[in-house]
Motif scaffolding. Structure first.
Motif, PDB file in Angstrom:
ATOM      1  N   MET A   1       0.912  -1.002  -0.033  1.00 23.47           N
ATOM      2  CA  MET A   1       0.059  -0.025  -0.020  1.00 23.47           C
ATOM      3  C   MET A   1       0.843   1.386   0.073  1.00 23.47           C
ATOM      4  O   MET A   1       1.888   1.233   0.727  1.00 23.47           O
ATOM      5  N   VAL A   2       0.519   2.140  -0.936  1.00 32.49           N
ATOM      6  CA  VAL A   2       1.281   3.652  -0.866  1.00 32.49           C
ATOM      7  C   VAL A   2       1.153   4.290   0.570  1.00 32.49           C
ATOM      8  O   VAL A   2       0.141   4.213   1.214  1.00 32.49           O
ATOM      9  N   LYS A   3       2.309   4.741   0.848  1.00 29.54           N
ATOM     10  CA  LYS A   3       2.394   5.490   2.058  1.00 29.54           C
ATOM     11  C   LYS A   3       2.666   6.879   1.691  1.00 29.54           C
ATOM     12  O   LYS A   3       3.537   7.110   0.986  1.00 29.54           O
ATOM     13  N   ILE A   4       2.122   7.898   2.362  1.00 29.30           N
ATOM     14  CA  ILE A   4       2.270   9.242   2.273  1.00 29.30           C
ATOM     15  C   ILE A   4       3.311   9.545   3.295  1.00 29.30           C
ATOM     16  O   ILE A   4       3.802   8.929   3.940  1.00 29.30           O
ATOM     17  N   ASN A   5       3.987  10.910   2.893  1.00 33.53           N
ATOM     18  CA  ASN A   5       4.925  11.517   3.813  1.00 33.53           C
ATOM     19  C   ASN A   5       4.279  11.992   4.887  1.00 33.53           C
ATOM     20  O   ASN A   5       3.305  13.148   4.805  1.00 33.53           O
ATOM     21  N   GLU A   6       4.260  11.348   5.960  1.00 33.39           N
ATOM     22  CA  GLU A   6       3.276  11.784   7.135  1.00 33.39           C
ATOM     23  C   GLU A   6       3.767  13.141   7.802  1.00 33.39           C
ATOM     24  O   GLU A   6       3.071  13.531   8.497  1.00 33.39           O
ATOM     25  N   ASN A   7       4.613  13.574   7.555  1.00 34.77           N
ATOM     26  CA  ASN A   7       5.441  14.587   7.952  1.00 34.77           C
ATOM     27  C   ASN A   7       4.149  15.761   7.457  1.00 34.77           C
ATOM     28  O   ASN A   7       4.002  16.959   8.396  1.00 34.77           O
ATOM     29  N   PHE A   8       3.635  15.704   6.369  1.00 38.05           N
ATOM     30  CA  PHE A   8       2.642  16.706   6.060  1.00 38.05           C
ATOM     31  C   PHE A   8       1.437  16.770   6.693  1.00 38.05           C
ATOM     32  O   PHE A   8       0.869  17.867   6.895  1.00 38.05           O
ATOM     33  N   LEU A   9       1.070  15.709   7.818  1.00 43.31           N
ATOM     34  CA  LEU A   9      -0.015  15.824   8.544  1.00 43.31           C
ATOM     35  C   LEU A   9       0.150  16.748   9.724  1.00 43.31           C
ATOM     36  O   LEU A   9      -0.712  17.017  10.426  1.00 43.31           O
TER      37      LEU A   9
ATOM     38  N   THR B 265      -6.674   7.544   8.997  1.00 39.77           N
ATOM     39  CA  THR B 265      -7.248   8.827   8.222  1.00 39.77           C
ATOM     40  C   THR B 265      -7.189   8.799   6.718  1.00 39.77           C
ATOM     41  O   THR B 265      -6.142   8.447   6.227  1.00 39.77           O
ATOM     42  N   GLU B 266      -8.404   9.251   6.113  1.00 40.22           N
ATOM     43  CA  GLU B 266      -8.312   8.971   4.778  1.00 40.22           C
ATOM     44  C   GLU B 266      -7.788  10.354   4.214  1.00 40.22           C
ATOM     45  O   GLU B 266      -7.866  11.663   4.624  1.00 40.22           O
ATOM     46  N   VAL B 267      -6.768  10.575   3.268  1.00 36.48           N
ATOM     47  CA  VAL B 267      -6.098  11.742   2.686  1.00 36.48           C
ATOM     48  C   VAL B 267      -6.231  11.797   1.519  1.00 36.48           C
ATOM     49  O   VAL B 267      -5.735  10.754   0.879  1.00 36.48           O
ATOM     50  N   SER B 268      -6.538  12.998   0.981  1.00 39.17           N
ATOM     51  CA  SER B 268      -6.496  13.575  -0.652  1.00 39.17           C
ATOM     52  C   SER B 268      -5.160  13.687  -0.967  1.00 39.17           C
ATOM     53  O   SER B 268      -4.504  14.604  -0.417  1.00 39.17           O
ATOM     54  N   ILE B 269      -4.989  13.021  -2.013  1.00 40.21           N
ATOM     55  CA  ILE B 269      -3.747  13.338  -2.473  1.00 40.21           C
ATOM     56  C   ILE B 269      -3.310  14.466  -3.214  1.00 40.21           C
ATOM     57  O   ILE B 269      -2.419  15.331  -3.236  1.00 40.21           O
TER      58      ILE B 269
END
Lengths: 401, 401
Positions: A1-9, B265-269
């Protein structure tokens, strides 16, 4: 599953100026007839100098003819005609920068955000508070530890180094956004000495250098001895020549700036930055570079200086208003910003709301630039003359009620 | 002490095209009179379409008048006039993309390199091999694990998904740079299905879509059902309209593209990307956006299609040369690139050196795009007609010796 850069949160949800825009839009919807005056976002209002327009049009014409058409720029670092003009400009105020040390960009914000790519995520980053939000956000996006140096009423909003605190990367901006304060040569020399002792790098934002009128004040960190071994400078034509919508700036990475990698190899920062830009950037639009080069011609300098004088006169009008009301402020000279203390101990967003509601004038709450900005407020001199005068008339009226 | 990003030290020292430039410069120094023909770097040679030049000049003129001057763009994502034109263009070939899903940029290379900022460094990245070097380098700069899907002679240089290999981020380019192969709708649907099964995101590079002449072939991944939940598309006016020196492209991040963060959490790309661009980018030059919008007018489309046809005719000339010599190749139709097998089992740099030395023609060695490129070679159709004919004459002569 693709992981976002959680620093953005972990970032503030919205960028400061987007929050302001939302409040302003709500006000406009509720008060469609209000004569709103914008002195918030640091955007210019005077049109481009005629030499710039002509040079851009000539550049566009060249692109329409096979013999003079320009495709990809070989280096992507800017055409020699522009880099040489910038190097000469530096020399005109005593900074020795060679054309090879300059990379042209699409505005200082891009490089200011992207420069962090070449540094490790384990660096400690020191940012003066208050500051332009891009310094903090671009580092937090990479998960770097950010610490702050207080700029406050006591030190005239010009934070100075403290040897008991170690930093690897240091952001300085002079003339300062938002406070309008300007470092002296002696103060910058103290920062350079700190950087050398701590083996750190200073990222120096000189976006407002063209507003300096006092010849004793440094317009570039490279007017300070030793800075070439410890500093990167970013500058822009946005405020110098009204390029906010044209998009052109430049970054100077001195050849002498080297760092040791963990295996002891000496690494050239200019080479790293060149590798980064070579991979993720493809140069600035040719007609834009033509327009930028026109800024540095004799006629160009004459024309843009007229515009700068116009904004400086606005700054004077705002500063005189603060004087007459007995309000404490910094900036107003050598800077397009006036940074003042909100009256009656008000908070900065509270004062923002008051100004918007009572006199339909938009400013920038100091808190948006950091904790030391609370209780302080930024107005810009980049507006129209009549609007600036009218805004100050309303401002005086509001505070004399 | 400041720490560099040591991932940079693991990259190839120089960018492919810089290596080529060095070899070419050395050749030119040694053979000053040689009539060099460049078919290496994918740069265009025809001038901008007249409507584009006129629109840029009109935009520059507007910047010189106070009433029509444009400063910072509110969103930095592109003016509505351009985003609407791009959305309509997508509709013209059956892809449903709304203006709100588009962000305008200074060229696809920037976004292609910068998009990785919003993803975690622990993603596994799948890149077809051979590929545009920016995909690999921009991910290695962040220390991400990169794996490859083989594009080779057996599969017509069109790598297909393999469920036994997991990837989080997938780079696809169609029409492909460097191989000229084009995915069918059925093939892209397989990639979309893979991405959905593996919860991965496809980064689709459509920079060469304008070269597709076969209406059955997809010009956008958004012509494939379900792609909006798993793909980002990047496109550019560089090859479509000769903007390599003007700098303008666009990225589509669909509103439907969402990812779960580690806390559920659901995050919008699109929101993450907007936050990244809002912090590190300040929009595209206004006159450039005016020129870009002109490309999408009726007259603009007529003019740029003439140029594309010119390059397509060059591609045909090159492809026919390969046919006549019995050399295996891909591309040449629906693509500006011809990707051929080096004769006599030669290596790709070996063949590069031979062509440069014997016939003064510059191409791109396939090895520069990845291991599957060894023994293969790329020629571009972006040259001048006379030069293309002359280069192919020399090429035939060289191989018939």
């Amino acid at each position: 599953m693709v992981k976002i850069n959680e620093n953005f949160l972990k970032l503030e949800k919205n960028y400061l100026f987007i929050n302001i825009a939302k409040k302003v839009n709500a006000f406009k919807a509720a008060n469609p007839d209000a004569a709103l005056i914008r002195m918030g976002i640091g955007d210019v209002t005077l049109p481009l100098a005629p030499v710039v327009v002509e040079a851009m049009k000539k550049g566009a014409d060249e692109m329409g003819v096979k013999e003079t058409f320009k495709g990809y720029e070989d280096s992507g670092a800017g055409y020699d005609f522009l880099k040489n003009a910038i190097a000469d400009y530096y020399k005109s105020f005593g900074a020795d920068v060679s054309a090879d040390e300059i990379r042209v960009n699409d505005g200082a914000k891009s490089d200011c955000g992207n420069i962090v790519d070449i540094f490790g995520d384990d660096n400690v980053v020191l940012i003066t508070d208050p500051a332009y939000p891009v310094y903090v956000d671009s580092n937090r996006m990479s998960g770097r530890k950010v610490i702050f140096a207080d700029s406050n009423e006591e030190n005239g909003f010009a934070a100075m180094p403290d040897d008991s605190v170690h930093a690897d990367l240091i952001y300085l901006c002079s003339p300062n956004n938002p406070t309008g304060s300007v470092y002296t040569k002696e103060q910058l020399a103290e920062w350079v000495a700190y950087a050398k002792r701590h083996e750190s790098i200073i990222i120096f934002d000189a976006a407002y250098e063209a507003f300096i009128t006092d010849p004793a004040l440094p317009r570039s960190i490279f007017q300070i001895e030793g800075a070439k071994e410890c500093a990167i400078e970013m500058c822009s034509l946005s405020k110098t020549a009204g390029f906010t919508g044209v998009r052109c700036g430049y970054t100077v990475v001195p050849e002498a700036l080297k760092v040791k990698a963990s295996d002891g190899t000496e690494v050239s920062i200019a080479q790293l930055w060149g590798r980064r830009q070579g991979t993720k950037f493809n140069g600035v639009s040719y007609p834009v570079q033509c327009g930028a080069a026109a800024v540095f011609t004799e006629e160009g300098q004459k024309q843009i200086k007229e515009n700068i004088r116009y904004y400086q006169e606005n700054a004077k009008i705002i500063a005189e208003t603060m004087e007459s009301l007995g309000i404490k402020y910094t900036g107003g000279v050598n800077s397009p910003y006036i940074w003042f203390k909100c009256p009656d101990g008000m908070g900065s967003w509270e004062f923002f709301d008051k100004m918007l509601a009572e006199i339909a004038v938009v400013g920038t709450p100091g808190e948006g630039f950091g904790k030391n900005g609370d209780g302080w407020f930024r107005l810009t001199a980049f507006g129209d003359r009549d609007n600036t005068i009218e805004a100050m008339r309303r401002f005086k009226e509001m505070l004399s009620k």
